[in-house]
Design an enzyme around this catalytic site. Sequence first.
Site, PDB file in Angstrom:
ATOM      1  N   HIS A 164      43.901  38.983   2.498  1.00  0.00           N
ATOM      2  CA  HIS A 164      44.479  38.038   1.536  1.00  0.00           C
ATOM      3  C   HIS A 164      45.530  38.741   0.679  1.00  0.00           C
ATOM      4  CE1 HIS A 164      40.422  35.842   1.879  1.00  0.00           C
ATOM      5  NE2 HIS A 164      41.322  35.084   2.481  1.00  0.00           N
ATOM      6  N   LYS A 213      32.421  24.807   3.745  1.00  0.00           N
ATOM      7  CA  LYS A 213      32.057  26.222   3.798  1.00  0.00           C
ATOM      8  C   LYS A 213      30.917  26.494   2.828  1.00  0.00           C
ATOM      9  CE  LYS A 213      36.641  28.022   4.980  1.00  0.00           C
ATOM     10  NZ  LYS A 213      37.708  28.954   4.572  1.00  0.00           N
ATOM     11  N   ARG A 242      46.348  34.365  11.103  1.00  0.00           N
ATOM     12  CA  ARG A 242      45.957  35.565  11.844  1.00  0.00           C
ATOM     13  C   ARG A 242      46.014  35.366  13.346  1.00  0.00           C
ATOM     14  NH1 ARG A 242      40.217  35.737   9.939  1.00  0.00           N
ATOM     15  NH2 ARG A 242      40.707  33.555   9.943  1.00  0.00           N
TER      16      ARG A 242
END
Length: 163
Positions: free
Chosen positions: A18, A42, A92
């Site tokens: 991050h 989450k 990513r």
Amino acid sequence: MKQKAIYPGTFDPFTNGHLDVLERALNIFEEVIVVIAENCQKHALFTIEEREAMTREVTCDYPGVTVEVLHRGLLADYARQVGARAIVRGVRQVKDFEYEFQMSLLNRQLYPEVTTVFLMPNVKYTYVASSIIKEVAMLGGDVSKFVHPCVLEMMHQKREEQN
């Protein structure tokens, strides 16, 4: 006029990946607001207050960075409210891009003046995901290469609380 962007995420925890994306964003934008958001899909290890504190600690030496919490509402509305012209997203892998691409199109419909900027982290962070870091840390593994020392300490405290 200052170029302002928001960098949203759950940041549970805030990783070096991050931070790498944030540093890249600061090469483009004069001001970046790190927006810590809830995600009901989450399971958070840290409370939103803990995530805010760790993110402030990690980013305190970065001029142009502020940390805010989005408790409710749409990200596009928040971007409009603070005058951000860009939403920064770290990507990513292809799987990340597919999801982020959908979200960027939706945000563009909600706030046409906003542009989503996809930034790839350094290759050494392409496999670093908060969920993996949490799992390894909670099982007693060494994640010191992947998080700031203050985050590592908070993770150790969480592990002790859960044992």
